[in-house]
Design a protein around this motif. Structure first.
Motif, short mmCIF file in Angstrom:
data_model
loop_
_atom_site.label_atom_id
_atom_site.label_comp_id
_atom_site.label_asym_id
_atom_site.label_seq_id
_atom_site.Cartn_x
_atom_site.Cartn_y
_atom_site.Cartn_z
N ARG A 181 7.97 95.48 94.05
CA ARG A 181 8.94 96.04 92.48
C ARG A 181 8.27 95.98 90.92
O ARG A 181 8.55 97.22 90.10
CB ARG A 181 10.41 95.39 93.10
CG ARG A 181 11.14 95.72 92.24
CD ARG A 181 12.83 94.59 91.90
NE ARG A 181 12.01 93.59 91.56
CZ ARG A 181 12.81 92.33 91.42
NH1 ARG A 181 13.07 91.92 92.76
NH2 ARG A 181 12.03 91.57 90.65
N ASN A 235 11.42 96.56 106.16
CA ASN A 235 11.86 97.34 105.27
C ASN A 235 11.34 97.24 103.84
O ASN A 235 12.03 97.50 102.71
CB ASN A 235 13.41 97.23 105.62
CG ASN A 235 14.31 95.81 104.99
OD1 ASN A 235 13.38 95.41 105.07
ND2 ASN A 235 15.63 96.05 104.62
N SER A 236 10.00 96.83 103.94
CA SER A 236 9.60 97.20 102.44
C SER A 236 9.28 98.26 101.84
O SER A 236 9.45 98.62 100.46
CB SER A 236 8.69 95.86 102.51
OG SER A 236 9.12 94.70 102.41
N LYS A 256 6.13 98.62 91.16
CA LYS A 256 7.21 100.33 91.16
C LYS A 256 6.84 100.76 89.14
O LYS A 256 7.21 101.68 89.11
CB LYS A 256 8.16 100.38 91.99
CG LYS A 256 7.91 100.31 93.21
CD LYS A 256 9.03 100.38 93.77
CE LYS A 256 8.50 100.55 95.60
NZ LYS A 256 9.98 100.69 96.32
N LYS A 257 7.24 99.64 88.40
CA LYS A 257 7.84 98.71 87.78
C LYS A 257 7.13 99.38 86.37
O LYS A 257 7.38 100.67 85.41
CB LYS A 257 8.52 97.59 86.95
CG LYS A 257 9.24 97.82 85.98
CD LYS A 257 9.99 98.19 85.12
CE LYS A 257 10.41 97.68 83.22
NZ LYS A 257 11.11 99.18 83.38
N MET A 316 5.73 103.77 87.34
CA MET A 316 7.16 104.02 86.70
C MET A 316 7.17 104.03 84.69
O MET A 316 7.48 104.86 84.43
CB MET A 316 8.43 103.33 86.86
CG MET A 316 9.70 104.00 86.34
SD MET A 316 11.16 102.65 86.89
CE MET A 316 11.84 104.03 87.34
N GLU A 317 7.17 103.39 84.59
CA GLU A 317 6.97 102.91 82.79
C GLU A 317 5.37 103.75 82.21
O GLU A 317 5.51 104.45 81.52
CB GLU A 317 6.59 101.86 82.24
CG GLU A 317 7.31 100.95 82.40
CD GLU A 317 9.13 101.93 81.71
OE1 GLU A 317 8.86 102.54 81.14
OE2 GLU A 317 10.34 100.94 81.78
N ASN A 348 7.69 91.69 98.93
CA ASN A 348 8.59 93.01 98.02
C ASN A 348 8.69 92.39 96.50
O ASN A 348 9.18 93.40 95.56
CB ASN A 348 10.31 91.76 98.26
CG ASN A 348 10.17 92.48 99.77
OD1 ASN A 348 9.83 93.50 100.52
ND2 ASN A 348 10.76 91.98 100.40
N VAL A 349 9.08 91.12 95.33
CA VAL A 349 8.99 91.14 93.92
C VAL A 349 7.65 92.00 93.79
O VAL A 349 7.60 92.76 92.98
CB VAL A 349 8.91 89.98 93.61
CG1 VAL A 349 8.67 90.06 92.15
CG2 VAL A 349 10.14 89.18 94.23
N ILE A 385 7.03 87.77 101.73
CA ILE A 385 7.74 88.98 102.17
C ILE A 385 8.47 88.68 101.61
O ILE A 385 8.84 89.66 100.78
CB ILE A 385 8.42 88.93 103.77
CG1 ILE A 385 8.22 88.81 105.03
CG2 ILE A 385 9.18 89.88 103.37
CD1 ILE A 385 7.98 89.02 106.25
N ALA A 386 9.27 88.19 100.61
CA ALA A 386 9.79 87.87 99.87
C ALA A 386 9.01 88.31 98.63
O ALA A 386 8.58 88.90 97.55
CB ALA A 386 10.77 86.64 99.41
N SER A 430 9.45 83.28 102.96
CA SER A 430 8.96 83.84 101.63
C SER A 430 7.88 84.41 101.07
O SER A 430 7.41 84.97 100.08
CB SER A 430 8.27 81.97 101.39
OG SER A 430 9.84 81.69 101.35
N ARG A 473 8.17 112.25 91.11
CA ARG A 473 8.42 110.88 91.09
C ARG A 473 9.91 110.88 92.15
O ARG A 473 9.98 111.56 93.05
CB ARG A 473 9.80 110.73 89.39
CG ARG A 473 8.82 111.53 88.49
CD ARG A 473 9.23 111.00 87.04
NE ARG A 473 9.79 109.22 86.87
CZ ARG A 473 9.28 108.83 85.90
NH1 ARG A 473 9.71 109.84 84.30
NH2 ARG A 473 9.68 107.83 84.91
N ARG A 474 10.46 109.56 92.24
CA ARG A 474 11.43 109.20 93.25
C ARG A 474 12.74 109.90 93.53
O ARG A 474 12.85 110.55 92.07
CB ARG A 474 12.17 107.92 93.33
CG ARG A 474 11.96 107.44 94.47
CD ARG A 474 13.18 105.60 93.51
NE ARG A 474 13.72 105.18 94.97
CZ ARG A 474 15.54 105.11 94.84
NH1 ARG A 474 14.90 104.49 93.52
NH2 ARG A 474 16.56 104.51 95.50
#
Lengths: 563, 563
Positions: free
Chosen positions: B436, B272-273, B439-440, B443-444, B432-433, B428-429, B426, B543-544
């Motif tokens: 993110r 689910n990433s 994406k950030k 986005m900017e 995920n970070v 996977i986490a 770990s 965009r999203r």
């Protein structure tokens, strides 16, 4: 020679205390002499004017600051003073104090107002407290870890130390808010009590025999003492709602993707099966609504990749206002339908919580609403999947954070020591499928209630305990099922304060037959003598992303029970 | 004795063919004799009336079926016939045929109409094809796996076999749609070509030297031959948009949480990433809008725990319609601002795709819009994170599916054989970070374009290749970066058909200097002789969660380039 963790913790603790002006320092009475330090007790240290300001709700404060009736600086100073007192009385609730920066900010806001004759934004001059996961420039974020002192999230040389700000901080500043302190958390954030090796244990100001809750426990204690009009916490298993409930406050757990979490520190960051969410705690529902609306007006979805484009939806709120006859033609008002959880069948609520639930049910029925028994699929598999998710990494992240300084884990989170193995990708995927199936099952149960309500609609909200006890006694928080099922389902939930423990009424049941050992321990932790006077709250659970609707219902229920 | 996988595959293949009525069976000409089987070629087997019906877009069809001008049964039979022909001409595009059930459903719809003088819903009598991930009662789902034949997602005795229906199937039926076939996919779904051991390889009907795309390749081929007016595919790295682009169709990749995926079969379910999404492909934008609006009117968020409560937002659409002077006072129309990706710097588009991008840019500029160079953060880390995510489980899920029957992996997905280790929690986490953060950052960058546009707004959409080639040649799909970056960012993207390869124009560059080996292989796969006539498309990236806006822009751009 490197300093021991004890020395570093002591230094940090001292540096926080040092930021309290001398004239605001007080003696802290022993608990046995002064159980309740709220209300009259804390007021003895404040002027009439400070009391007036700090006992005004956030929504009422901004009515005055945006019209120039109250200056930002006067409001800010009053809250700084009261927050300083609060910190000393609950030993401790603040991780960071930046009163000087706040006063400078407030002065700038006043200058703006004087020059432009208008406020800078909808939160003009409103002091807002933040849980110590928010990054604020010129201020540290330790999250209660000794190993994070002097670092950025445990790392050095990132260039972000004391410079970087979390997205929501930017949005709050843009809206005119004044930031002045960050509040205590349990290290790891994974506890319903607030304790760490830096600031110690955050007591419940209403009854200092008890916990202020966690993990946003500093927020709970601070707002409970009116040292802040509104603050932000986070919630992955109850961490906004627990301190709200334990301190007689309103608090909302929004669904994932509603409020911007971008750029905040966290535990186990990147675990994305059950996400932590950020949301406000305050003394009134309009205060919660105020800050959420202000944030949504900043379009956080343009700056946080996980926020959905959902502006404030007044239609949702309006539906409830009309059904309750709050607006519109009262004769046309309809009926709301509630489910009620009296017990989840796993652990029973203790007597005062049972009474609080019944107070709400009666109040709603008296107002002509319907309350039906909530008979959902068992919460057991939901909670099992939650616990599995929260320990996916076998404690790797947590252990790493403790290893930075060598400090020990508090008893509240000692379970991390027993964890060993990391889950594999296949394990995690299977858990994610399970979580989705459980959500689907619960969702269809909720849909099915349309067949048993007299409104023809599924129930509007569920009245539920938030915890089995009014507040946990230190070291005795052993069951998170009532708050946690909401996180697993990603539902919206608002805590509503209902009553206070009355030892003459909330007696222990003679011959109580516990369900099992967990239930027994919870039940036995309740003692009317110890709990007397403590706040008792419930939560109102709504479906996913129903923040507007649930706040409207919570405000209505709050009025109905006279809080 | 248990049957070999070859025997089971052959039986299944035969059972599909057996469901084609004898009078609809045709000879399939060799590719070298008949490269293009669309248009005139397939029409030879159809009546005038069948051609009229099947060459009408979905939105125009329902205008006739909901007013009783056309009967559901006549429309359904025409599409069944043409789908049967399509299946034979692209060898093959159907996994499941259920024409009899469709005709019975259509008859029931006609009866309803005759009795009530009104349609059953907004899709009354509209045939809709489904990728073979949807569960439909009385029909199997194999997803191209021999080991799934006779099972429910590889398992037996679940009680769901041929009974269970996916949530979207329920919603489509509720809206009046007629379901009649399920379309081919590459086993694993993780390829841009469609091949499996049951039905073989799905060719591109416009140019049978080429692939129909994947993983919704059966949809692409079927709709490309007008054997379906609109169908649903899924997209985790391009799987809706690739077949749309390769077959000259419109197709939308909505953002995660917009359309209901609940109850569909999938590969690596629970990863689910970066989630697979479901969305429509069709011959016109109004057809896509029609089915999306119909589904949203069913409130899928009440039945799929992952769908956000976002009803169709006409305001988003209206803004574009006004800016383009499509509605409102034309003299007040404004300007749109586009970014353009001419190359992602990793692999260059081949000549026809380059030309298609320039056609769009020119058309937009001629209409007075602005097109600026899109200079985002490198796509490389996005794609690396994507590839990592798509292989979190080290191929465990895929290998398990192949092990059920012992069938071999096709060359297109042979990379799974090389995978071994599962990622830890770990890992996977951390991914995920990283996702993110990426994406950030993107986005900017998007926000920052407000500083360079003349509209004062960030760009409205980005014109980008969808693949480096107009369509892949069999076995030669080696670069997914243009489609994949959109999935990593969870952006909305709509494919727009632009032109066709013209061997006289789209010549190979003499002395082309490849970026690297991947680029070289892609570039060398392009041969004007082989590609002549193939569809060439681009994508418009938004965009999203900007589905309404992006469909409005895609419709406008489609008109501007004359498709």
């Amino acid at each position: 020679m490197t300093k021991s963790w004890q020395e570093r913790a002591k230094e940090k603790r001292g540096s926080i205390h040092a930021l309290i002006p001398h004239e605001w320092r007080i003696e802290n009475p022993p608990v046995e002499k002064q159980v309740d330090v709220t209300g009259k007790y804390i007021r003895q240290y404040l002027t009439e004017r400070e009391i007036e300001i700090t006992e005004t709700t956030a929504d009422e404060i901004v009515k005055r600051t945006i019209t120039g009736q109250w200056s930002a600086i006067e409001v800010t100073k009053a809250f700084c003073h009261r927050a300083a007192l609060a910190h000393q009385l609950v030993v401790h609730c603040l991780h960071e104090i930046f009163f000087d920066a706040a006063i400078a900010d407030a002065r700038a806001l006043d200058s703006y107002y004087a020059k432009h004759k208008k406020p800078t934004g909808p939160l003009h001059g409103l002091p807002i407290s933040l849980k110590d996961q928010f990054h604020v420039k010129d201020v540290e974020t330790t999250m209660g870890y000794v190993g994070w002192i002097g670092t950025f999230e445990g790392k050095t040389g990132t260039g972000k130390e004391k410079v970087f700000e979390s997205e929501m901080v930017r949005e709050l500043r843009n809206s005119g808010a004044v930031l002045y302190c960050k509040t205590s958390v349990p290290h790891t954030l994974m506890a319903g009590e607030t304790v760490n090796n830096i600031i110690g244990y955050t007591l419940n100001p209403k009854n200092r025999n008890l916990s202020s809750g966690g993990s946003s426990g500093g927020e709970g204690a601070l707002i409970g003492l009116r040292g802040s009009p509104v603050g932000f916490g986070t919630d992955i298993g109850g961490s906004i709602r627990i301190p709200a409930a334990f301190n007689g406050l309103y608090g909302i757990r929004p669904s994932v993707g509603r409020m911007p979490y971008e750029g905040m520190a966290n535990s186990m960051d990147g675990q994305n099966s059950i996400l932590s969410v950020v949301g406000p705690l305050a003394t009134s529902v309009p205060s919660l609504r105020l800050v959420m609306k202000a944030l949504l007006a900043q379009k956080p979805w343009l700056h946080d990749p996980l926020v959905h484009e959902l502006p404030w939806r007044y239609e949702q709120e309006k539906e409830i206002l009309e059904l309750t006859g709050t607006i519109g033609d009262a004769s046309k008002a309809g009926k709301l339908s509630f489910g009620v959880i009296r017990s989840d069948g796993l652990v029973n609520p203790t007597p005062p919580v049972r009474r609080a639930v019944e107070i709400v049910v009666k109040a709603l029925e008296n107002l002509g609403h319907e309350v039906i028994d909530w008979k959902p699929p068992s919460h057991k598999p939901l909670l099992d999947a939650g616990i599995k998710t929260w320990t996916f990494d076998g404690g790797a992240d947590v252990k790493g954070a403790f290893a930075l300084s060598g400090e020990p884990l508090s008893d509240q989170i000692a379970f991390y020591d027993a964890l060993e193995k990391e889950c594999s990708a296949s394990d995690i995927a299977a858990t994610n499928v399970r979580l989705r199936e459980l959500k689907k099952e619960y969702m269809e149960y909720w849909n099915s209630t349309a067949e048993v309500t007299s409104t023809g609609r599924p129930v509007d909200a569920v009245v539920s305990p938030l915890a089995p006890f009014p507040a946990a006694r230190p070291g005795m928080y052993t069951y998170y099922g009532y708050s946690g099922f909401v996180n697993v389902l990603d539902y919206t939930s608002v805590v509503v304060p209902v009553t206070n423990v009355d030892k003459g009424v909330d007696k222990v049941d003679v011959g109580y037959a516990p369900i099992d050992d967990v239930d027994k321990r919870v039940y036995e932790s309740y003692d009317p003598e110890i709990y007397n006077g403590a706040h008792v709250s419930i939560q109102l659970v709504g479906r996913r992303l129903q923040e507007e609707k649930m706040l409207a219902i919570a405000e209505y229920v709050g009025k109905a029970v006279g809080k």
